[in-house]
Design an enzyme around this catalytic site. Structure first.
Site, PDB file in Angstrom:
ATOM      1  N   SER A 328       0.799  -1.231   0.000  1.00 58.34           N
ATOM      2  CA  SER A 328       0.000   0.000   0.000  1.00 58.34           C
ATOM      3  C   SER A 328       0.826   1.273   0.000  1.00 58.34           C
ATOM      4  O   SER A 328       0.274   2.372  -0.144  1.00 58.34           O
ATOM      5  CB  SER A 328      -0.948   0.006   1.202  1.00 58.34           C
ATOM      6  OG  SER A 328      -1.922  -1.002   1.069  1.00 58.34           O
ATOM      7  N   ASP A 352     -17.532   2.120  -1.377  1.00 55.75           N
ATOM      8  CA  ASP A 352     -16.736   0.915  -1.138  1.00 55.75           C
ATOM      9  C   ASP A 352     -17.579  -0.122  -0.401  1.00 55.75           C
ATOM     10  O   ASP A 352     -17.804   0.006   0.806  1.00 55.75           O
ATOM     11  CB  ASP A 352     -15.495   1.260  -0.315  1.00 55.75           C
ATOM     12  CG  ASP A 352     -14.716   0.027   0.111  1.00 55.75           C
ATOM     13  OD1 ASP A 352     -14.866  -1.036  -0.537  1.00 55.75           O
ATOM     14  OD2 ASP A 352     -13.948   0.132   1.089  1.00 55.75           O
ATOM     15  N   ASP A 365     -11.538  -6.035  -0.189  1.00 53.25           N
ATOM     16  CA  ASP A 365     -10.916  -4.959   0.560  1.00 53.25           C
ATOM     17  C   ASP A 365     -10.464  -5.539   1.900  1.00 53.25           C
ATOM     18  O   ASP A 365     -10.884  -6.634   2.286  1.00 53.25           O
ATOM     19  CB  ASP A 365     -11.903  -3.812   0.793  1.00 53.25           C
ATOM     20  CG  ASP A 365     -11.207  -2.505   1.133  1.00 53.25           C
ATOM     21  OD1 ASP A 365     -11.248  -1.590   0.308  1.00 53.25           O
ATOM     22  OD2 ASP A 365     -10.615  -2.417   2.225  1.00 53.25           O
ATOM     23  N   HIS A 371     -15.576   0.648   3.414  1.00 52.87           N
ATOM     24  CA  HIS A 371     -15.360   1.911   4.117  1.00 52.87           C
ATOM     25  C   HIS A 371     -16.419   2.953   3.788  1.00 52.87           C
ATOM     26  O   HIS A 371     -16.260   4.124   4.157  1.00 52.87           O
ATOM     27  CB  HIS A 371     -13.982   2.480   3.754  1.00 52.87           C
ATOM     28  CG  HIS A 371     -12.831   1.613   4.175  1.00 52.87           C
ATOM     29  ND1 HIS A 371     -12.315   0.624   3.354  1.00 52.87           N
ATOM     30  CD2 HIS A 371     -12.106   1.572   5.316  1.00 52.87           C
ATOM     31  CE1 HIS A 371     -11.302   0.021   3.978  1.00 52.87           C
ATOM     32  NE2 HIS A 371     -11.164   0.576   5.168  1.00 52.87           N
ATOM     33  N   CYS A 384      -7.710   2.394   1.500  1.00 53.46           N
ATOM     34  CA  CYS A 384      -8.846   1.700   0.894  1.00 53.46           C
ATOM     35  C   CYS A 384      -8.425   0.990  -0.396  1.00 53.46           C
ATOM     36  O   CYS A 384      -8.111   1.625  -1.402  1.00 53.46           O
ATOM     37  CB  CYS A 384      -9.959   2.700   0.605  1.00 53.46           C
ATOM     38  SG  CYS A 384     -11.377   1.987  -0.241  1.00 53.46           S
TER      39      CYS A 384
END
Length: 641
Positions: A328, A352, A365, A371, A384
């Site tokens: 990430s 999401d 996710d 989220h 995310c």
């Protein structure tokens, strides 16, 4: 009666003939001798005069002192000292083992001395001399000198030795020197540098010692002396002194480097900290490390095997040659790219649901249920995945790759030490070349790339460089370890990288949105716990990179073999309004970035902004040879099994 029968005239004739022949032969010999004399004394006078002069005069090469390496504050990281060595000439010793046994009766020869000499002898047995024992005491020198008459091929020589006072600290940066190998001799000859290496036995092998060999080596000198028939020096005729190599001042702060290495403890990994306003590397950590002092005299086989066969790979320069998926930590650059290419604006939101579907593919996710509504800033702060699955699916992969290359992804940064790997930044051409069974790069491939997984593999150095370019708002300075070079003759300094390499054209509002998201990581996102009590403002991004596929299973770290656990990342920059430090911390198989890598980054950044912590670090004892210890334990475990 018999005398009356002799023919006196005939005898006289033959006597005169013999006398004449003898006279001719004598004359001919004198002519030949005279001719030879004229040839030698007149025709070949110059040639033999030169040979005679050469027998009378000996030119002794003088190896130059190697340049000193210091950190940015002038702390010495590599220096020289002189000492006597006990050396053996393999060409003059028919039975080497017997000779060493005889020497051992005079001075102590340790098992390590024997092992090291054997390794040198196997590799350099054609050399004139090889060291058996280094750093002799005055008493040992006297003992050997007194017994030299019965030790043919044994010599005492004064040598310059390299010393690395901080041991393992910054070992992958500084590197080490070693004896010149046959291949290096050939390379030196091909480059026309042989005269400058007369009398030199050592050369830079890795790190700064290798990359700046020409700067550090200096210029060889020579002393012309008159010698007698036994080659003993009678007097000095002339001397051309050697010129010491140039000194190097690194951008590295050894105090910060030491703190960073201590922060890793027994963990494997890497850390690179860069000043984004200059490109100077402030810390460059590869764990575990090694003690470069082991290599100066020639490393013995036991220690070499421990280092070379260790499962922890202490000789691997992880920031430079370790390539890993970025996880990430790639998302801030994806967010910047999305804005610059017009795929997203900072204000656009997505819903999401906790997953992303495309065709028959399904990508989850990290949060079950998702989220909710997510914009660009929030997507960075909470990390995310779904947001970046969508961005990746909607972006042309070639445009994507071209944008990312500007930040150093998938290309060598050009840092000033050898051995850097370019990593992998996939595009259509890469997929066609490297995956011939499935040459087309599918949209499904891109989805995983969007969160730093899939084909993506980058070095920690590349990620640190990209973070520095982002922190400096697109103004890119080439990353470098050597900050200044001091000329040995004039003592003047010259900068190595005085100006920016290039500028990435970026809009300030796009950078602001990304930095706001990275600030959110620290204040409310995945990095909040680690940076809770920081006395400075910073931005960051955690990353957890998968090592192997779960195949639909649930990842539970305690149930996964340590070497198969996720890698942990953290990138950071501070202070947020005008960054002067950008760094990446990477823990190999460390698990979650927030738990393993972020605390290391916090310790380094705390020290960077607190001179008291830096000064305290330099006073603590230097790290021992942990790599050797770890390798030794691992070897014992393998033997026990």
């Amino acid at each position: 009666m018999a005398s009356e029968l002799r023919n006196h005239d005939q005898e006289l004739f033959w006597y005169q003939r013999r006398l004449t022949l003898a006279a001719v032969l004598v004359a001919l010999c004198f002519v030949l001798l005279l001719g030879r004399f004229v040839y030698l004394q007149v025709v070949k006078h110059k040639h033999f005069a030169t040979l005679a002069e050469a027998n009378r005069i000996d030119v002794q090469p003088e190896a130059p002192n190697r340049g000193i390496i210091t950190d940015r504050n002038g702390v010495v990281l590599a220096s020289n000292y002189s000492a006597y060595t006990l050396e053996l000439n393999p060409q003059k010793i028919p039975d080497m083992e017997a000779a060493i046994d005889e020497i051992a009766k005079i001075v102590e020869i340790s098992p390590r001395d024997r092992r090291r000499f054997k390794r040198l002898w196997d590799e350099f047995r054609n050399n004139d001399s090889l060291p058996l024992k280094s750093r002799l005491t005055d008493e040992e020198v006297a003992r050997v000198a007194a017994n030299r008459y019965r030790l043919p091929g044994v010599e005492i020589k004064a040598r310059l030795f390299r010393q690395y006072p901080f041991g393992e600290v910054a070992s992958h940066v500084i590197g080490y020197i070693g004896r010149i190998s046959q291949g290096e001799k050939e390379r030196i000859e091909a480059q026309g540098l042989t005269p400058n290496y007369k009398g030199s036995d050592y050369i830079g092998k890795v790190g700064i010692e290798l990359s700046y060999e020409r700067e550090l080596h200096g210029t060889a000198g020579a002393t012309e002396v008159e010698v007698d028939a036994s080659r003993r020096v009678i007097r000095t005729l002339s001397r051309k002194p050697s010129v010491t190599g140039n000194n190097l001042q690194l951008s590295l702060d050894i105090r910060l480097q030491k703190i960073a290495e201590e922060a890793f403890g027994a963990k494997r990994g890497a850390l690179v900290a860069i000043d984004p306003t200059t490109g100077g590397v402030l810390a460059f950590v590869s764990k575990p490390g090694y003690d470069p002092n082991l290599f100066v005299d020639g490393i013995d086989p036991q220690n070499w095997d421990l280092l070379n066969t260790s499962i922890d790979k202490p000789l691997l320069n992880r920031p430079l040659r370790g390539t890993y998926p970025p996880g990430s930590t790639y998302k801030p650059f994806m967010a910047l790219m999305a804005q610059e290419l017009g795929v997203r604006t900072a204000q656009q939101t997505i819903s999401d649901p906790g997953f992303f579907r495309l065709g028959g593919g399904h990508w989850r996710d990290d949060k079950v249920g998702g989220h909710g509504m997510v914009d660009l800033v929030k997507s960075i702060a909470i990390s995310c995945d779904t947001y970046y699955y969508q961005v990746a699916a909607e972006t042309d992969i070639d445009d994507w790759a071209n944008f990312m290359r500007q930040f150093g992804f998938g290309v060598k940064t050009g840092i000033d030490i050898d051995g850097e790997l370019p990593g992998i930044l996939p595009d259509r051409a890469w997929k066609a070349k490297n995956r011939p069974k499935d040459p087309k790069l599918h949209v499904g491939d891109q989805v995983s790339l969007g969160i730093g997984q899939g084909f993506n593999t980058f070095t920690p150095l590349q990620l640190a460089y990209a973070t520095a370019v982002l922190a400096n708002r697109g103004v890119a300075f080439k990353p470098h370890l050597v900050q200044r070079i001091q000329d040995a003759r004039s003592s003047e300094y010259r900068l190595t990288h005085p100006s920016p390499a290039y500028t990435v054209p970026l809009k300030n509002e796009h950078i602001d949105a990304v930095l706001k998201g990275m600030a959110g990581v620290v204040t409310e996102g995945t990095g909040r716990t680690a940076f809770l009590k920081a006395k400075y403002t910073s931005g960051g991004k955690t990353g957890t990179a998968q090592v192997y596929g779960l195949r639909g299973g649930t990842y539970i770290a305690s149930q996964v073999a340590e070497r198969l656990r996720d890698h942990a990342w953290y990138i950071a920059l501070a202070p947020l309004d005008k960054p002067t430090i950008a760094l990446v911390a990477f823990v190999e198989n460390g698990g979650f970035g927030a738990e393993a890598a972020a605390p290391i980054a916090k310790k380094v950044m705390d020290a960077y902004f607190d001179p008291a912590l830096l000064d305290a670090a330099i006073k603590r004892p230097i790290i021992g040879n942990e790599a050797i210890k770890a390798a030794s334990v691992a070897a014992e475990v393998r033997r026990a099994r």
